[in-house]
Design an enzyme around this catalytic site. Sequence first.
Site, PDB file in Angstrom:
ATOM      1  N   ASP A  90      58.443  68.026  34.738  1.00  0.00           N
ATOM      2  CA  ASP A  90      57.394  67.026  34.563  1.00  0.00           C
ATOM      3  C   ASP A  90      56.423  67.508  33.494  1.00  0.00           C
ATOM      4  O   ASP A  90      56.188  68.716  33.364  1.00  0.00           O
ATOM      5  CB  ASP A  90      56.646  66.792  35.877  1.00  0.00           C
ATOM      6  N   ASP A 112      60.495  59.204  35.548  1.00  0.00           N
ATOM      7  CA  ASP A 112      59.647  58.634  36.602  1.00  0.00           C
ATOM      8  C   ASP A 112      58.990  57.341  36.122  1.00  0.00           C
ATOM      9  O   ASP A 112      58.888  56.360  36.868  1.00  0.00           O
ATOM     10  CB  ASP A 112      58.554  59.621  37.016  1.00  0.00           C
TER      11      ASP A 112
END
Length: 137
Positions: A90, A112
């Site tokens: 991330d 995401d």
Amino acid sequence: MGQSIVILKNVLAITYIDNPGAAFGFMANTQPWIRIPFFIFITFGAGLIVFAYQRLIPPERYWQRFSLGLIWGGAMGNFIDRVFYRQVVDFIDVEKISFGNYHFPYIFNIADSCITVGLTVLIVISLFDKTAKSEGL
């Protein structure tokens, strides 16, 4: 790990973290021998269902096909990370963004974002598109 590069002051930074869990750290502290096969199985299964469902939607239902493509692509992006790295990378950090007293506390990735946008478009279509409702899509 954890270092940030500010892109837009008080708005956006690139911050590298490894996320062994799912959204919001779900199952991040679970033993790897449980967590990794679980996420691989769930992601692969959900990806197959979304892919198969997308193939049933007529080509003229562009926005539904597009939203399912975003969901499928995002799921496969995270799936690849899990297979090769045993966790998801991330890096998009919007912690400085706030809505009233709420501050967005999580770092996420492009996959995401694709899943979130795809689901949002699909929900909006299912709520407001009368043609989709009458066709059962």
